[in-house]
Design an enzyme around this catalytic site. Structure first.
Site, PDB file in Angstrom:
ATOM      1  CG  HIS A 199       9.588   7.117   1.529  1.00 45.61           C
ATOM      2  ND1 HIS A 199      10.827   7.707   1.489  1.00 45.61           N
ATOM      3  CD2 HIS A 199       9.260   7.046   2.856  1.00 45.61           C
ATOM      4  CE1 HIS A 199      11.232   7.995   2.722  1.00 45.61           C
ATOM      5  NE2 HIS A 199      10.302   7.586   3.572  1.00 45.61           N
ATOM      6  CG  PHE A 200       7.785   1.946   3.500  1.00 49.26           C
ATOM      7  CD1 PHE A 200       7.932   0.584   3.382  1.00 49.26           C
ATOM      8  CD2 PHE A 200       6.503   2.461   3.649  1.00 49.26           C
ATOM      9  CE1 PHE A 200       6.836  -0.256   3.383  1.00 49.26           C
ATOM     10  CE2 PHE A 200       5.397   1.634   3.654  1.00 49.26           C
ATOM     11  CZ  PHE A 200       5.566   0.274   3.512  1.00 49.26           C
ATOM     12  CG  HIS A 201       9.412  -1.545  -0.354  1.00 51.81           C
ATOM     13  ND1 HIS A 201       8.158  -1.153   0.028  1.00 51.81           N
ATOM     14  CD2 HIS A 201       9.488  -2.878  -0.061  1.00 51.81           C
ATOM     15  CE1 HIS A 201       7.492  -2.199   0.525  1.00 51.81           C
ATOM     16  NE2 HIS A 201       8.280  -3.260   0.476  1.00 51.81           N
TER      17      HIS A 201
ATOM     18  NE  ARG B 191       0.617   2.555   3.126  1.00 48.85           N
ATOM     19  CZ  ARG B 191       1.299   2.895   4.224  1.00 48.85           C
ATOM     20  NH1 ARG B 191       1.257   4.146   4.666  1.00 48.85           N
ATOM     21  NH2 ARG B 191       2.016   2.015   4.874  1.00 48.85           N
ATOM     22  NE  ARG B 192      -0.638  -0.292   5.566  1.00 50.32           N
ATOM     23  CZ  ARG B 192      -0.380   0.271   6.724  1.00 50.32           C
ATOM     24  NH1 ARG B 192      -1.197   1.161   7.217  1.00 50.32           N
ATOM     25  NH2 ARG B 192       0.687  -0.049   7.410  1.00 50.32           N
TER      26      ARG B 192
ATOM     27  CG  HIS C 129       9.924   9.546  11.435  1.00 53.83           C
ATOM     28  ND1 HIS C 129       9.598   9.182  10.147  1.00 53.83           N
ATOM     29  CD2 HIS C 129      11.156  10.091  11.344  1.00 53.83           C
ATOM     30  CE1 HIS C 129      10.573   9.507   9.319  1.00 53.83           C
ATOM     31  NE2 HIS C 129      11.542  10.070  10.020  1.00 53.83           N
TER      32      HIS C 129
ATOM     33  CE1 TYR D  40      16.072   8.988  10.215  1.00 50.10           C
ATOM     34  CE2 TYR D  40      14.309   9.557  11.728  1.00 50.10           C
ATOM     35  CZ  TYR D  40      14.948   9.715  10.509  1.00 50.10           C
ATOM     36  OH  TYR D  40      14.442  10.591   9.580  1.00 50.10           O
TER      37      TYR D  40
END
Ligand code: HAS
Length: 546
Positions: free
Chosen positions: A371-373, A434-435, A217, A221
């Site tokens: 979300h992460f895209h 996913r994946r 995580h 950042y």
């Protein structure tokens, strides 16, 4: 000004991963074709689904981001702290990172490291993959260490001045990186390398996951903060105004030092061995880490409003129209602004993920890549593209050969990433995993597992993926055409990154020194991680042989 003896190093650090991005983006487009059932095979042109997915994640999320953070940090630190970076150490760092990338690429492309970018056990890679990761990470540490003596010298020779905000942001980025990569270094060196060499019979999978997500995580950042440096220190100037508050920028960076690490269990809400009390603590801390981003949202919105009003903007909302959205002279602006727009949705969905109960619904579904895209492939990726083009052309003394097209790229990317994520959110809420090579399973009409109701989301995702692929191609066209253009020594000599002034330039002692924030960060980590670590070490699970 950026140091002369660093310029070639920065250029290599920018252009080397951009060349690899062609593979990374290609495998991204293939992903949407596999998932939509357009490719119904375990491989395409000799490269298997998981090999391509690993290459996609490692190149885009690990290699590109790390190289860029180091390159941009070298530029910012040397410009803002009186050209104080040790070029020799920076060169050694860059060489180690390149070596690491090449060493890891071998097993990935040979199909001996299909472990995805989250490379924790029980999936096992060839030892060279792990050695490559170690070299890459140590190379980035070395590059960071090249800044520290110069920073200390600068502090000593400017006792009354505040460290410039951009330097604070880049130092924060690498303080977080240094803290969060130590456990993953332990995982790789003590657990994974001996295991992959066959020296140990098995591996403690739960410990491996705990150590990985301790890193996983704060890693986000590390990706995000170089973009925040651009938002705080460059974007207000591009918008024609000033940063609304210098203090809030410093506060946001310092707060990330404390809050970005003690919450990785939100990736492990379903993990056995760890008690629900500590998972709840990490969930609460995850809500808290949204605070510096919310502070950022308001500070930047105020800065944009200030800029727009300087340009003649009026009214409650009409001033948005006075921002340089389509200004070909300021083509960097939309890379930053649209990243922020994308991040509104990326942030909101992160808060959904953080909730203990909502995560149970979306975990390991296509909601997560959606979300992460909107985060790493939104603000982070656009900032990397825009700044890589801006910096490399500036350092070489070249002009952007197609500024209108350069400004169009972020719009196309934004359209693509919103479409892609809409499809994947829709599918994720219906349980699409996913994946997964869906074309060989749930989206194969001849399979017993066929789910026609999962098609719509994947088709929409595929359209978005193609638009994103097109945006990357346009970007590469602009980059290559510009790099091939005429060089002006005068332009190169006078090049510097733009720096915004502050509208409110507050003097707040609490944000002048990193030390108390680092101490608070270490205490927070000890409180939130020591008991779960003890729980994992005392759980009696059999070791996995891989
Ligand atoms: Fe996340 C999973 C929670 C931020 C990346 N995240 C992931 C994964 C990745 C990732 C890669 O709690 C998947 C890992 C894997 O492979 O399994 N994430 C959060 C939270 C935040 C967050 C609470 N994530 C990020 C960022 C990333 C990133 C940043 C990359 C750079 N995430 C999670 C959780 C999971 C997770 C769970 C695990 C889920 C599971 O079950 O597996 C927060 O930091 C977000 C705070 C952000 C905001 C937005 C502020 C908005 C701003 C824009 C302002 C706009 C302006 C312009 C001024 C609150 C700053 C205005 C313009 C107008 C037109 C109005």
């Amino acid at each position: 000004m950026i140091q002369k003896n660093l310029r070639a190093i920065i250029l290599v650090e920018l252009l080397f991963p951009l060349a690899l991005l062609l593979f990374g983006a290609y495998h991204g487009v293939l992903q949407v074709f596999y998932r939509a059932g357009v490719i119904q095979n375990t491989e395409f042109l000799g490269i298997g689904y998981f090999r391509g997915l690993t290459a996609h994640g490692v190149i885009n999320a690990i290699v590109l981001t790390t190289f860029f953070a180091v390159a941009f940090g070298n530029a910012v630190i040397s410009q803002q702290l009186d050209q104080s970076v040790s070029a020799q150490v920076a060169r050694a760092g860059a060489a180690l990172m390149i070596l690491g990338t090449l060493v890891a690429a071998g097993p990935i492309f040979a199909g001996k490291a299909d472990v995805l970018y989250t490379f924790y056990a029980p999936m096992r890679a060839h030892p060279l993959f792990y050695f490559g990761v170690v070299f890459l990470v140590v190379g980035s540490w070395v590059s960071f260490w090249a800044w520290i003596p110069g920073y200390l010298r600068w502090r000593k020779s400017h006792p009354t001045r505040k460290t410039p905000l951009g330097a604070v942001g880049m130092l924060t980025t690498f303080i977080i990186w240094q803290m969060c990569t130590l456990p993953v270094a332990y995982e790789v060196i003590v657990q994974l390398i001996p295991w992959s060499l066959g020296w140990t019979a098995g591996v403690n999978v739960v410990l491996s996951r705990l150590l990985f997500w301790f890193f996983g995580h704060p890693l986000v950042y590390f990706w995000l903060l170089p973009a925040y440096v651009m938002y705080y220190t460059i974007m207000p100037r591009l918008a024609g105004g000033k940063l609304y508050s210098d203090f809030y920028g410093r506060f946001a960076f310092m707060a990330f030092i404390v809050l970005s690490s003690p919450l990785g269990l939100h990736h492990q809400f379903t993990e056995p061995a760890i008690s629900s009390g500590y998972k709840a603590l990490h969930a609460a801390l995850t809500f808290l880490v949204a605070v510096p981003s919310l502070v950022t949202a308001f500070t930047l919105a105020a800065s944009l409003e200030h800029g727009a009003r300087q340009n003649g903007g009026q009214g409650l909302f009409a001033w948005w129209g006075k921002l340089p959205h389509f200004d070909k002279e300021r083509w960097l602006f939309p890379y930053l602004f649209l990243g922020l727009v994308i991040f509104i949705l990326g942030g909101v969905t992160g808060i959904v993920n953080a909730s203990y109960s909502m995560s149970a619904l979306v975990h390991n579904t296509s909601w997560i890549p959606a979300h992460f895209h909107l985060t790493v492939a939104g603000p982070v990726f656009l900032a990397i593209l825009g700044m890589s083009l801006y910096l490399s052309l500036g350092l070489l003394g070249k002009k952007c050969a197609a500024p209108r097209m350069a400004a169009a790229v972020p719009y196309l990317w934004t359209l693509g990433v919103f479409t892609f994520s809409a499809g994947l959110f829709y599918g994720g809420l219906r349980g699409v995993p996913r994946r997964t090579n869906l074309g060989m399973s749930f989206l194969d009409p001849t399979s017993n597992a066929y789910r026609p109701d999962w098609r719509a989301g994947e088709y929409v995702g595929a359209v978005g993926g193609c638009l994103m692929g097109l945006a990357v191609l346009l970007f590469v066209y602009v980059l290559v055409r510009s790099l091939a253009g005429a060089r002006s020594v005068q332009l190169a000599e006078s090049f510097a990154l733009p720096e915004s002034e502050a509208y409110h330039d507050e003097e707040v002692r609490a944000v002048r020194n990193f030390t108390p924030w680092v101490i608070a960060g270490v205490i927070a980590i000890l409180i939130s991680y020591v008991p779960p670590l003890v729980q994992v070490l005392s759980a009696n699970y059999p070791l996995a042989s891989g």
